[in-house]
Design a protein around this motif. Sequence first.
Motif, PDB file in Angstrom:
ATOM      1  N   ARG A   1      51.071  35.623   4.852  1.00 23.34           N
ATOM      2  CA  ARG A   1      51.093  37.038   4.467  1.00 23.34           C
ATOM      3  C   ARG A   1      52.514  37.469   4.080  1.00 23.34           C
ATOM      4  O   ARG A   1      52.706  38.262   3.171  1.00 23.34           O
ATOM      5  N   MET A   2      53.526  36.930   4.774  1.00 25.50           N
ATOM      6  CA  MET A   2      54.917  37.280   4.467  1.00 25.50           C
ATOM      7  C   MET A   2      55.360  36.738   3.107  1.00 25.50           C
ATOM      8  O   MET A   2      56.282  37.280   2.499  1.00 25.50           O
ATOM      9  N   ARG A   3      54.690  35.692   2.626  1.00 26.69           N
ATOM     10  CA  ARG A   3      55.061  35.078   1.348  1.00 26.69           C
ATOM     11  C   ARG A   3      54.016  35.314   0.263  1.00 26.69           C
ATOM     12  O   ARG A   3      54.052  34.673  -0.783  1.00 26.69           O
ATOM     13  N   LEU A   4      53.119  36.247   0.506  1.00 31.03           N
ATOM     14  CA  LEU A   4      52.036  36.510  -0.431  1.00 31.03           C
ATOM     15  C   LEU A   4      52.546  36.991  -1.786  1.00 31.03           C
ATOM     16  O   LEU A   4      51.954  36.676  -2.816  1.00 31.03           O
ATOM     17  N   HIS A   5      53.658  37.722  -1.791  1.00 33.89           N
ATOM     18  CA  HIS A   5      54.221  38.192  -3.062  1.00 33.89           C
ATOM     19  C   HIS A   5      54.687  37.023  -3.931  1.00 33.89           C
ATOM     20  O   HIS A   5      54.566  37.060  -5.150  1.00 33.89           O
ATOM     21  N   GLU A   6      55.201  35.954  -3.312  1.00 34.93           N
ATOM     22  CA  GLU A   6      55.601  34.761  -4.061  1.00 34.93           C
ATOM     23  C   GLU A   6      54.388  34.092  -4.685  1.00 34.93           C
ATOM     24  O   GLU A   6      54.425  33.676  -5.845  1.00 34.93           O
ATOM     25  N   LEU A   7      53.336  33.996  -3.901  1.00 38.28           N
ATOM     26  CA  LEU A   7      52.112  33.366  -4.375  1.00 38.28           C
ATOM     27  C   LEU A   7      51.473  34.181  -5.493  1.00 38.28           C
ATOM     28  O   LEU A   7      50.995  33.630  -6.478  1.00 38.28           O
ATOM     29  N   GLN A   8      51.502  35.500  -5.359  1.00 41.73           N
ATOM     30  CA  GLN A   8      50.953  36.385  -6.396  1.00 41.73           C
ATOM     31  C   GLN A   8      51.726  36.204  -7.702  1.00 41.73           C
ATOM     32  O   GLN A   8      51.128  36.139  -8.771  1.00 41.73           O
ATOM     33  N   ALA A   9      53.038  36.099  -7.624  1.00 44.15           N
ATOM     34  CA  ALA A   9      53.859  35.900  -8.820  1.00 44.15           C
ATOM     35  C   ALA A   9      53.581  34.539  -9.455  1.00 44.15           C
ATOM     36  O   ALA A   9      53.556  34.421 -10.683  1.00 44.15           O
ATOM     37  N   ALA A  10      53.374  33.521  -8.633  1.00 44.73           N
ATOM     38  CA  ALA A  10      53.087  32.183  -9.157  1.00 44.73           C
ATOM     39  C   ALA A  10      51.736  32.139  -9.865  1.00 44.73           C
ATOM     40  O   ALA A  10      51.578  31.441 -10.865  1.00 44.73           O
ATOM     41  N   CYS A  11      50.777  32.900  -9.343  1.00 43.46           N
ATOM     42  CA  CYS A  11      49.448  32.942  -9.964  1.00 43.46           C
ATOM     43  C   CYS A  11      49.488  33.699 -11.286  1.00 43.46           C
ATOM     44  O   CYS A  11      48.786  33.347 -12.227  1.00 43.46           O
ATOM     45  N   GLY A  12      50.277  34.763 -11.337  1.00 40.68           N
ATOM     46  CA  GLY A  12      50.425  35.524 -12.563  1.00 40.68           C
ATOM     47  C   GLY A  12      49.151  36.184 -13.047  1.00 40.68           C
ATOM     48  O   GLY A  12      48.845  36.175 -14.227  1.00 40.68           O
ATOM     49  N   ASN A  13      48.378  36.756 -12.149  1.00 42.91           N
ATOM     50  CA  ASN A  13      47.149  37.439 -12.555  1.00 42.91           C
ATOM     51  C   ASN A  13      47.054  38.789 -11.875  1.00 42.91           C
ATOM     52  O   ASN A  13      47.917  39.174 -11.102  1.00 42.91           O
ATOM     53  N   ASP A  14      45.976  39.503 -12.168  1.00 43.49           N
ATOM     54  CA  ASP A  14      45.802  40.833 -11.587  1.00 43.49           C
ATOM     55  C   ASP A  14      44.843  40.842 -10.402  1.00 43.49           C
ATOM     56  O   ASP A  14      44.519  41.890  -9.873  1.00 43.49           O
TER      57      ASP A  14
ATOM     58  N   ARG B   1      42.505  28.445 -12.843  1.00 42.05           N
ATOM     59  CA  ARG B   1      43.854  27.879 -12.744  1.00 42.05           C
ATOM     60  C   ARG B   1      44.548  28.330 -11.469  1.00 42.05           C
ATOM     61  O   ARG B   1      45.312  27.583 -10.864  1.00 42.05           O
ATOM     62  N   GLU B   2      44.250  29.557 -11.043  1.00 40.10           N
ATOM     63  CA  GLU B   2      44.895  30.103  -9.850  1.00 40.10           C
ATOM     64  C   GLU B   2      44.595  29.267  -8.607  1.00 40.10           C
ATOM     65  O   GLU B   2      45.425  29.159  -7.721  1.00 40.10           O
ATOM     66  N   PHE B   3      43.399  28.672  -8.547  1.00 43.13           N
ATOM     67  CA  PHE B   3      43.030  27.872  -7.379  1.00 43.13           C
ATOM     68  C   PHE B   3      43.983  26.693  -7.201  1.00 43.13           C
ATOM     69  O   PHE B   3      44.418  26.410  -6.088  1.00 43.13           O
ATOM     70  N   SER B   4      44.317  26.007  -8.272  1.00 45.73           N
ATOM     71  CA  SER B   4      45.223  24.863  -8.136  1.00 45.73           C
ATOM     72  C   SER B   4      46.631  25.320  -7.756  1.00 45.73           C
ATOM     73  O   SER B   4      47.305  24.655  -6.961  1.00 45.73           O
ATOM     74  N   VAL B   5      47.069  26.469  -8.281  1.00 42.01           N
ATOM     75  CA  VAL B   5      48.383  27.004  -7.921  1.00 42.01           C
ATOM     76  C   VAL B   5      48.419  27.355  -6.430  1.00 42.01           C
ATOM     77  O   VAL B   5      49.371  27.002  -5.718  1.00 42.01           O
ATOM     78  N   ILE B   6      47.383  28.022  -5.936  1.00 45.51           N
ATOM     79  CA  ILE B   6      47.312  28.418  -4.532  1.00 45.51           C
ATOM     80  C   ILE B   6      47.241  27.196  -3.631  1.00 45.51           C
ATOM     81  O   ILE B   6      47.954  27.101  -2.627  1.00 45.51           O
ATOM     82  N   ARG B   7      46.378  26.227  -3.976  1.00 46.95           N
ATOM     83  CA  ARG B   7      46.254  25.016  -3.161  1.00 46.95           C
ATOM     84  C   ARG B   7      47.578  24.259  -3.082  1.00 46.95           C
ATOM     85  O   ARG B   7      47.981  23.811  -2.009  1.00 46.95           O
ATOM     86  N   ASP B   8      48.254  24.107  -4.219  1.00 43.91           N
ATOM     87  CA  ASP B   8      49.532  23.394  -4.228  1.00 43.91           C
ATOM     88  C   ASP B   8      50.579  24.110  -3.383  1.00 43.91           C
ATOM     89  O   ASP B   8      51.315  23.475  -2.624  1.00 43.91           O
ATOM     90  N   PHE B   9      50.663  25.436  -3.502  1.00 42.90           N
ATOM     91  CA  PHE B   9      51.633  26.230  -2.743  1.00 42.90           C
ATOM     92  C   PHE B   9      51.399  26.076  -1.243  1.00 42.90           C
ATOM     93  O   PHE B   9      52.332  25.814  -0.475  1.00 42.90           O
ATOM     94  N   ILE B  10      50.149  26.217  -0.806  1.00 38.33           N
ATOM     95  CA  ILE B  10      49.845  26.146   0.625  1.00 38.33           C
ATOM     96  C   ILE B  10      49.979  24.723   1.145  1.00 38.33           C
ATOM     97  O   ILE B  10      50.493  24.504   2.243  1.00 38.33           O
TER      98      ILE B  10
END
Length: 79
Positions: free
Chosen positions: A58-71, A18-27
Amino acid sequence: MRSSIGDILSSRQPKEPREFSVIRDFIKQNYNINPQLQIRGKNIIIVVPDAATAGELRMRLHELQAACGNDKKLMIRIS
């Protein structure tokens, strides 16, 4: 009747995390780039084409990490 290997493989749906679709959509939404994604152990590697995109991401990586919601740790690679 037997099915050929080509028929079987063409009807198979690839299973992506699921994280792949979240990351692709964000980018895609923010940078208009379709990144390559890989999983290596507990890391998700995001491959982008240039250093400018990697720096901004890299500056927005924390946003992407929160959107993915994984470890899993998100890593950026330039290719």
